[in-house]
Design a protein around this motif. Structure first.
Motif, PDB file in Angstrom:
ATOM      1  N   GLN A 108       0.812  -1.220   0.000  1.00 58.81           N
ATOM      2  CA  GLN A 108       0.000   0.000   0.000  1.00 58.81           C
ATOM      3  C   GLN A 108       0.843   1.267   0.000  1.00 58.81           C
ATOM      4  O   GLN A 108       0.460   2.260  -0.612  1.00 58.81           O
ATOM      5  N   PHE A 109       2.006   1.210   0.687  1.00 55.70           N
ATOM      6  CA  PHE A 109       2.811   2.424   0.812  1.00 55.70           C
ATOM      7  C   PHE A 109       4.125   2.355   0.039  1.00 55.70           C
ATOM      8  O   PHE A 109       4.877   3.325   0.030  1.00 55.70           O
ATOM      9  N   ASP A 110       4.387   1.228  -0.601  1.00 56.27           N
ATOM     10  CA  ASP A 110       5.556   1.081  -1.471  1.00 56.27           C
ATOM     11  C   ASP A 110       6.855   1.452  -0.755  1.00 56.27           C
ATOM     12  O   ASP A 110       7.709   2.166  -1.306  1.00 56.27           O
ATOM     13  N   VAL A 111       7.008   0.983   0.477  1.00 57.12           N
ATOM     14  CA  VAL A 111       8.218   1.265   1.252  1.00 57.12           C
ATOM     15  C   VAL A 111       9.385   0.469   0.656  1.00 57.12           C
ATOM     16  O   VAL A 111       9.260  -0.736   0.430  1.00 57.12           O
ATOM     17  N   PRO A 112      10.521   1.109   0.392  1.00 53.13           N
ATOM     18  CA  PRO A 112      11.633   0.413  -0.268  1.00 53.13           C
ATOM     19  C   PRO A 112      12.176  -0.786   0.494  1.00 53.13           C
ATOM     20  O   PRO A 112      12.569  -1.787  -0.101  1.00 53.13           O
ATOM     21  N   ARG A 113      12.244  -0.683   1.842  1.00 55.36           N
ATOM     22  CA  ARG A 113      12.843  -1.758   2.629  1.00 55.36           C
ATOM     23  C   ARG A 113      11.965  -2.062   3.829  1.00 55.36           C
ATOM     24  O   ARG A 113      11.648  -1.178   4.610  1.00 55.36           O
ATOM     25  N   VAL A 114      11.607  -3.333   3.981  1.00 51.75           N
ATOM     26  CA  VAL A 114      10.746  -3.764   5.076  1.00 51.75           C
ATOM     27  C   VAL A 114      11.403  -4.937   5.796  1.00 51.75           C
ATOM     28  O   VAL A 114      11.802  -5.919   5.162  1.00 51.75           O
ATOM     29  N   ALA A 115      11.526  -4.823   7.107  1.00 48.57           N
ATOM     30  CA  ALA A 115      12.057  -5.916   7.931  1.00 48.57           C
ATOM     31  C   ALA A 115      11.017  -6.273   8.979  1.00 48.57           C
ATOM     32  O   ALA A 115      10.283  -5.414   9.460  1.00 48.57           O
ATOM     33  N   ALA A 116      10.952  -7.562   9.330  1.00 47.95           N
ATOM     34  CA  ALA A 116       9.934  -8.008  10.283  1.00 47.95           C
ATOM     35  C   ALA A 116      10.501  -9.063  11.215  1.00 47.95           C
ATOM     36  O   ALA A 116      11.278  -9.932  10.800  1.00 47.95           O
ATOM     37  N   ARG A 117      10.092  -8.973  12.475  1.00 47.06           N
ATOM     38  CA  ARG A 117      10.526  -9.935  13.485  1.00 47.06           C
ATOM     39  C   ARG A 117       9.694 -11.205  13.393  1.00 47.06           C
ATOM     40  O   ARG A 117       8.474 -11.154  13.277  1.00 47.06           O
ATOM     41  N   VAL A 118      10.377 -12.354  13.463  1.00 43.43           N
ATOM     42  CA  VAL A 118       9.721 -13.659  13.510  1.00 43.43           C
ATOM     43  C   VAL A 118       9.741 -14.129  14.958  1.00 43.43           C
ATOM     44  O   VAL A 118      10.794 -14.447  15.510  1.00 43.43           O
ATOM     45  N   ASN A 119       8.569 -14.189  15.589  1.00 41.34           N
ATOM     46  CA  ASN A 119       8.498 -14.590  16.995  1.00 41.34           C
ATOM     47  C   ASN A 119       8.458 -16.098  17.170  1.00 41.34           C
ATOM     48  O   ASN A 119       9.073 -16.632  18.090  1.00 41.34           O
ATOM     49  N   GLU A 120       7.736 -16.775  16.292  1.00 46.32           N
ATOM     50  CA  GLU A 120       7.591 -18.225  16.384  1.00 46.32           C
ATOM     51  C   GLU A 120       8.294 -18.874  15.193  1.00 46.32           C
ATOM     52  O   GLU A 120       7.982 -18.589  14.046  1.00 46.32           O
ATOM     53  N   GLU A 121       9.256 -19.735  15.485  1.00 47.65           N
ATOM     54  CA  GLU A 121      10.094 -20.320  14.429  1.00 47.65           C
ATOM     55  C   GLU A 121       9.272 -21.021  13.358  1.00 47.65           C
ATOM     56  O   GLU A 121       9.621 -20.991  12.175  1.00 47.65           O
ATOM     57  N   GLU A 122       8.170 -21.640  13.756  1.00 46.67           N
ATOM     58  CA  GLU A 122       7.371 -22.370  12.768  1.00 46.67           C
ATOM     59  C   GLU A 122       6.690 -21.442  11.752  1.00 46.67           C
ATOM     60  O   GLU A 122       6.202 -21.898  10.715  1.00 46.67           O
ATOM     61  N   ASN A 123       6.669 -20.149  12.044  1.00 49.47           N
ATOM     62  CA  ASN A 123       6.071 -19.191  11.102  1.00 49.47           C
ATOM     63  C   ASN A 123       7.093 -18.564  10.169  1.00 49.47           C
ATOM     64  O   ASN A 123       6.728 -17.756   9.308  1.00 49.47           O
ATOM     65  N   ALA A 124       8.364 -18.932  10.312  1.00 47.54           N
ATOM     66  CA  ALA A 124       9.428 -18.264   9.558  1.00 47.54           C
ATOM     67  C   ALA A 124       9.212 -18.337   8.046  1.00 47.54           C
ATOM     68  O   ALA A 124       9.560 -17.398   7.315  1.00 47.54           O
ATOM     69  N   TRP A 125       8.621 -19.443   7.570  1.00 50.15           N
ATOM     70  CA  TRP A 125       8.446 -19.615   6.126  1.00 50.15           C
ATOM     71  C   TRP A 125       7.518 -18.569   5.510  1.00 50.15           C
ATOM     72  O   TRP A 125       7.584 -18.299   4.303  1.00 50.15           O
ATOM     73  N   LEU A 126       6.693 -17.947   6.341  1.00 49.98           N
ATOM     74  CA  LEU A 126       5.764 -16.937   5.824  1.00 49.98           C
ATOM     75  C   LEU A 126       6.449 -15.599   5.564  1.00 49.98           C
ATOM     76  O   LEU A 126       5.956 -14.787   4.779  1.00 49.98           O
ATOM     77  N   PHE A 127       7.569 -15.362   6.213  1.00 45.48           N
ATOM     78  CA  PHE A 127       8.200 -14.047   6.170  1.00 45.48           C
ATOM     79  C   PHE A 127       9.081 -13.909   4.928  1.00 45.48           C
ATOM     80  O   PHE A 127      10.306 -13.978   4.988  1.00 45.48           O
ATOM     81  N   ASP A 128       8.419 -13.703   3.804  1.00 46.06           N
ATOM     82  CA  ASP A 128       9.148 -13.546   2.551  1.00 46.06           C
ATOM     83  C   ASP A 128       8.515 -12.443   1.721  1.00 46.06           C
ATOM     84  O   ASP A 128       7.650 -11.693   2.197  1.00 46.06           O
ATOM     85  N   ARG A 129       8.958 -12.303   0.497  1.00 45.68           N
ATOM     86  CA  ARG A 129       8.484 -11.203  -0.358  1.00 45.68           C
ATOM     87  C   ARG A 129       6.983 -11.258  -0.627  1.00 45.68           C
ATOM     88  O   ARG A 129       6.371 -10.240  -0.932  1.00 45.68           O
ATOM     89  N   ASN A 130       6.383 -12.460  -0.543  1.00 43.24           N
ATOM     90  CA  ASN A 130       4.942 -12.565  -0.757  1.00 43.24           C
ATOM     91  C   ASN A 130       4.163 -11.773   0.285  1.00 43.24           C
ATOM     92  O   ASN A 130       3.034 -11.340   0.029  1.00 43.24           O
ATOM     93  N   TRP A 131       4.763 -11.626   1.468  1.00 43.18           N
ATOM     94  CA  TRP A 131       4.147 -10.841   2.534  1.00 43.18           C
ATOM     95  C   TRP A 131       4.814  -9.470   2.684  1.00 43.18           C
ATOM     96  O   TRP A 131       4.623  -8.791   3.691  1.00 43.18           O
ATOM     97  N   GLY A 132       5.608  -9.096   1.705  1.00 41.19           N
ATOM     98  CA  GLY A 132       6.228  -7.780   1.734  1.00 41.19           C
ATOM     99  C   GLY A 132       7.488  -7.678   2.559  1.00 41.19           C
ATOM    100  O   GLY A 132       8.016  -6.585   2.775  1.00 41.19           O
ATOM    101  N   VAL A 133       8.010  -8.827   3.038  1.00 42.43           N
ATOM    102  CA  VAL A 133       9.175  -8.817   3.929  1.00 42.43           C
ATOM    103  C   VAL A 133      10.462  -8.948   3.125  1.00 42.43           C
ATOM    104  O   VAL A 133      10.670  -9.947   2.432  1.00 42.43           O
ATOM    105  N   ASP A 134      11.321  -7.947   3.221  1.00 43.17           N
ATOM    106  CA  ASP A 134      12.632  -8.026   2.584  1.00 43.17           C
ATOM    107  C   ASP A 134      13.640  -8.735   3.483  1.00 43.17           C
ATOM    108  O   ASP A 134      14.508  -9.457   3.002  1.00 43.17           O
TER     109      ASP A 134
END
Length: 218
Positions: A89-115
């Motif tokens: 929505q905001f076209d931010v050049p760089r996005v970082a996100a914390r992974v709290n639960e290891e089993e969710n790590a696979w979700l944190f990729d470009r498909n969810w906007g995570v660089d």
């Protein structure tokens, strides 16, 4: 650089302190009114109370002009929503996100906007390049455009800086102590502050190497 951090817990507030010390424009958002009030006057950043999962709140906090958005809340679902909004929505050049639960790590990729995904086990975060071969002093953050390093060092009972005032420690040229983390909370350093075992320091430097910083404290 203009940075927006969602989540004012330990990680978010520490990163905010570091980025602000490196002369970046930082906004820190948290849904907890009490946490925002607690940090008021203790961090050199703009504080915004509200839910960063709401597009209107992100826009109010400045996402539309941010160079970097970090989602550091304690809930993976919130961090993913914030990342997706920031990127799509905001076209931010760089996005970082914390992974709290290891089993969710696979979700944190470009498909969810995570660089850049930040594993919960990582004690500090390199926003551009992750440190390797970590020791008690590691380069955490390289702001490549500004040529700034942020270096962490921990004080132990054997550190020669233990018990000494910050004013008595000779730092390498072009270096400044951004924050002292004591009992898990970032503290604004003062010349008279005496270092204790267990303290962690984040040093912003334009020129010093890890070895030079290590030599000043260890």
């Amino acid at each position: 650089m203009k940075a927006l951090i969602a989540g004012a817990g330990r990680l978010g507030s520490q990163i905010a302190q570091v980025l602000a010390a490196a002369h970046n424009d930082v906004t820190l958002v948290d849904i907890d009114e009490g946490r925002v009030a607690e940090l008021e006057g203790h961090l050199p950043v703009r504080l915004v109370e509200g839910d960063a999962c709401e597009p209107a709140l992100l826009e109010h906090a400045g996402a539309h002009t941010a160079d970097l958005v970090l989602a550091t809340t304690g809930r993976d679902e919130d961090n993913l929503v914030i990342s997706l909004l920031a990127k799509r929505q905001f076209d931010v050049p760089r996005v970082a996100a914390r992974v709290n639960e290891e089993e969710n790590a696979w979700l944190f990729d470009r498909n969810w906007g995570v660089d850049t995904a930040i594993p919960a086990a990582t004690p500090r975060v390199s926003l551009i390049e992750e440190a390797t071969g970590a020791t008690d002093t590691v380069a955490l953050l390289r702001l490549s455009k500004a040529g700034v390093d942020v270096i962490e060092t921990a004080i132990t009972p054997r550190s020669r800086a233990s018990g000494r005032a910050l004013a008595d420690i000779a730092l390498p040229a072009g270096s400044v102590i951004a924050t002292v983390i004591r009992a898990g909370e970032p503290t604004v350093p003062t010349p008279e502050m005496r270092l204790r075992p267990g303290d962690e320091l984040l040093i912003v430097s334009h020129a010093a190497t890890e070895q030079e910083i290590r030599a000043a404290f260890q």
